[in-house]
Design an enzyme around this catalytic site. Structure first.
Site, PDB file in Angstrom:
ATOM      1  CE  LYS A 171      59.440  -0.370  32.397  1.00  0.00           C
ATOM      2  NZ  LYS A 171      58.958   1.029  32.202  1.00  0.00           N
ATOM      3  CB  THR A 229      59.034  -3.501  36.432  1.00  0.00           C
ATOM      4  OG1 THR A 229      58.680  -4.745  37.021  1.00  0.00           O
ATOM      5  CG2 THR A 229      59.655  -3.812  35.077  1.00  0.00           C
ATOM      6  CG  ASP A 230      59.878  -6.536  41.036  1.00  0.00           C
ATOM      7  OD1 ASP A 230      59.099  -6.539  40.059  1.00  0.00           O
ATOM      8  OD2 ASP A 230      59.557  -6.992  42.152  1.00  0.00           O
ATOM      9  CD  GLU A 231      56.774  -8.214  35.953  1.00  0.00           C
ATOM     10  OE1 GLU A 231      56.814  -8.927  34.941  1.00  0.00           O
ATOM     11  OE2 GLU A 231      55.718  -7.737  36.405  1.00  0.00           O
ATOM     12  CE1 TYR A 252      56.102  -3.799  31.563  1.00  0.00           C
ATOM     13  CE2 TYR A 252      56.364  -5.538  33.205  1.00  0.00           C
ATOM     14  CZ  TYR A 252      56.250  -4.195  32.887  1.00  0.00           C
ATOM     15  OH  TYR A 252      56.294  -3.245  33.882  1.00  0.00           O
TER      16      TYR A 252
HETATM   17  P1  NAD Z   1      49.590   1.548  32.929  1.00  0.00           P
HETATM   18  O1  NAD Z   1      49.532   0.525  31.839  1.00  0.00           O
HETATM   19  O2  NAD Z   1      48.471   1.615  33.906  1.00  0.00           O
HETATM   20  O3  NAD Z   1      49.729   3.015  32.293  1.00  0.00           O
HETATM   21  C1  NAD Z   1      50.587   3.297  31.236  1.00  0.00           C
HETATM   22  C2  NAD Z   1      50.236   4.680  30.702  1.00  0.00           C
HETATM   23  O4  NAD Z   1      51.151   4.984  29.639  1.00  0.00           O
HETATM   24  C3  NAD Z   1      48.818   4.788  30.126  1.00  0.00           C
HETATM   25  O5  NAD Z   1      48.196   5.980  30.559  1.00  0.00           O
HETATM   26  C4  NAD Z   1      49.049   4.815  28.623  1.00  0.00           C
HETATM   27  O6  NAD Z   1      48.058   5.559  27.916  1.00  0.00           O
HETATM   28  C5  NAD Z   1      50.410   5.488  28.526  1.00  0.00           C
HETATM   29  N1  NAD Z   1      51.133   5.121  27.308  1.00  0.00           N
HETATM   30  C6  NAD Z   1      51.327   3.878  26.791  1.00  0.00           C
HETATM   31  N2  NAD Z   1      52.024   3.951  25.647  1.00  0.00           N
HETATM   32  C7  NAD Z   1      52.305   5.278  25.444  1.00  0.00           C
HETATM   33  C8  NAD Z   1      53.010   5.995  24.451  1.00  0.00           C
HETATM   34  N3  NAD Z   1      53.568   5.361  23.401  1.00  0.00           N
HETATM   35  N4  NAD Z   1      53.113   7.333  24.556  1.00  0.00           N
HETATM   36  C9  NAD Z   1      52.535   7.988  25.596  1.00  0.00           C
HETATM   37  N5  NAD Z   1      51.850   7.371  26.571  1.00  0.00           N
HETATM   38  C10 NAD Z   1      51.732   6.025  26.496  1.00  0.00           C
HETATM   39  O7  NAD Z   1      50.985   1.295  33.646  1.00  0.00           O
HETATM   40  P2  NAD Z   1      51.359   1.446  35.197  1.00  0.00           P
HETATM   41  O8  NAD Z   1      50.989   0.191  35.887  1.00  0.00           O
HETATM   42  O9  NAD Z   1      50.855   2.738  35.712  1.00  0.00           O
HETATM   43  O10 NAD Z   1      52.946   1.487  35.095  1.00  0.00           O
HETATM   44  C11 NAD Z   1      53.643   2.727  34.917  1.00  0.00           C
HETATM   45  C12 NAD Z   1      55.124   2.461  34.839  1.00  0.00           C
HETATM   46  O11 NAD Z   1      55.569   1.830  36.043  1.00  0.00           O
HETATM   47  C13 NAD Z   1      55.531   1.519  33.698  1.00  0.00           C
HETATM   48  O12 NAD Z   1      56.734   1.997  33.156  1.00  0.00           O
HETATM   49  C14 NAD Z   1      55.719   0.172  34.375  1.00  0.00           C
HETATM   50  O13 NAD Z   1      56.685  -0.600  33.686  1.00  0.00           O
HETATM   51  C15 NAD Z   1      56.221   0.605  35.738  1.00  0.00           C
HETATM   52  N6  NAD Z   1      55.927  -0.321  36.844  1.00  0.00           N
HETATM   53  C16 NAD Z   1      54.652  -0.804  37.041  1.00  0.00           C
HETATM   54  C17 NAD Z   1      54.392  -1.638  38.134  1.00  0.00           C
HETATM   55  C18 NAD Z   1      52.985  -2.161  38.426  1.00  0.00           C
HETATM   56  O14 NAD Z   1      52.807  -2.941  39.354  1.00  0.00           O
HETATM   57  N7  NAD Z   1      51.938  -1.717  37.723  1.00  0.00           N
HETATM   58  C19 NAD Z   1      55.422  -1.981  39.001  1.00  0.00           C
HETATM   59  C20 NAD Z   1      56.704  -1.469  38.775  1.00  0.00           C
HETATM   60  C21 NAD Z   1      56.930  -0.629  37.702  1.00  0.00           C
END
Ligand code: NAD
Length: 322
Positions: free
Chosen positions: A162, A133-135, A158
């Site tokens: 990350k 993430t950009d955070e 968080y």
């Molecule tokens: P989300 O919370 O919607 O989904 C996370 C998934 O990971 C879920 O299906 C959960 O069941 C699974 N999970 C959690 N802990 C686990 C574990 N210990 N073992 C196996 N599975 C596990 O998250 P998201 O928004 O889809 O984000 C996905 C990735 O992208 C993350 O790494 C997040 O940091 C990154 N990201 C998110 C955003 C955003 O805007 N949502 C932006 C940039 C990056």
């Protein structure tokens, strides 16, 4: 092409799995623990596709993850599993450390053992994309953008977890020569988003006529990207990105939170007219501690090196999301 996706039942992971199977014709193994944030409903469009497989496992479980590698034999790993909600990280950081830091460590170690056991051609083709993430870069002043060189300065549990996982991924690339890439993306929105985050929560509450809460004075700025554009970018980075490099992903769509909520209200008023304009439901509530003021991504490297560009504007993406 055989891709092991972690967190494929989550918001972005499910968009990645759908893209890889439906648009690219790849074989996918989704490894997901199914926490509160994961649901297999998001994968119904591919559930019966012979190219799709699912294993319910925790990325920290060494035996289960090693077995996933040895039986599926992936050409690529796309690592998205994470605890992802800033507010939850403030009230309970342990899960974030366990999954984002220790889980990533375990996944890297299982991937390393598998990669080292491969024959030369397989080793040469293998890629591990760590999705972040950009955070991790912290908060920005008005006139700046995050580049791949911006110093890490995370504010929340968080983003700190990350940041730690990004460092592990980069260290495993340098120390062991593993073919690892890292991506850092701005805020995503789109279908199948868990309604604890600003956009899906606002849509549902606005439809039900409930108050629309906004932290502080609503001037915090985020750079919004439609989730399908992120999924396309991740596939491109895994396919053609340079090993060991970081790529920033962002839609050049900066919006103040209050303006995001106002545009959702306006779009809903047009689609499902209510008795009063939904903007009247907006309430400003006490700010989140350590709330970063502004995030904005410079995606020039991804655009110029890999020819990526976002297909959806904020307006078209919001309409599809609603
Ligand atoms: P989300 O919370 O919607 O989904 C996370 C998934 O990971 C879920 O299906 C959960 O069941 C699974 N999970 C959690 N802990 C686990 C574990 N210990 N073992 C196996 N599975 C596990 O998250 P998201 O928004 O889809 O984000 C996905 C990735 O992208 C993350 O790494 C997040 O940091 C990154 N990201 C998110 C955003 C955003 O805007 N949502 C932006 C940039 C990056």
């Amino acid at each position: 092409m055989r891709v092991l996706v972690t967190g494929g039942a989550g918001f972005i992971g499910s968009a990645v799995v759908r893209h890889l199977i439906i648009d690219k014709g790849y074989d996918v193994l989704n490894v997901d623990k199914l926490t509160y944030a994961g649901t297999l409903t998001s994968l119904l469009p591919v559930a019966n596709n012979p190219s799709y497989r699912f294993v319910r496992a925790d990325i920290s479980d060494r035996r289960a993850i090693s077995e996933a590698f040895s039986t599926f034999r992936p050409d690529r790993v796309m690592h998205l599993a994470a605890e992802s909600h800033v507010d939850r990280s403030i009230t309970g950081a342990r899960d974030f450390i366990e999954t984002n830091v220790l889980g990533t460590f375990n996944l890297l170690e299982c991937a390393r053992a598998y990669w080292q056991s491969m024959e030369d051609e397989g080793k040469r083709r293998f890629r591990f994309l760590h999705v972040s993430t950009d955070e991790v870069y912290g908060s920005l002043a008005d006139d700046q953008l995050f580049s791949e060189e911006t110093r890490y300065d995370p504010s929340s549990p968080y983003s700190a977890s990350k940041a730690a996982s990004d460092h592990l991924a980069k260290a495993w690339a340098r120390t062991y020569g593993m073919p690892i890439l890292v991506s850092n993306c701005s805020n995503n929105y789109g279908p199948y988003h868990f309604p604890e985050k600003l956009i899906p929560l606002t849509i549902l509450n606005a439809l039900e006529g409930k108050p629309l809460s906004i932290y502080g004075d609503g001037t915090n700025i985020r750079d919004w990207l439609f989730v399908k554009d992120h999924a396309r970018a991740l596939d491109l980075i895994a396919e053609r990105g340079r090993i060991g490099e970081t790529y920033n992903v962002g839609g050049r769509n900066e919006r103040r939170n209050v303006d995001v909520v106002r545009s959702i209200c306006a779009a809903l008023d047009g689609l499902v007219p209510a008795r009063r304009p939904r903007e009247e439901l907006i309430r400003f509530v006490e700010d989140r501690p350590g709330h970063d003021l502004r995030y904005a991504i410079d995606a020039t490297k991804l655009e110029e090196e890999l020819g990526w560009e976002a297909e959806d504007s904020f307006e078209s993406g919001i309409e599809k999301t609603i």
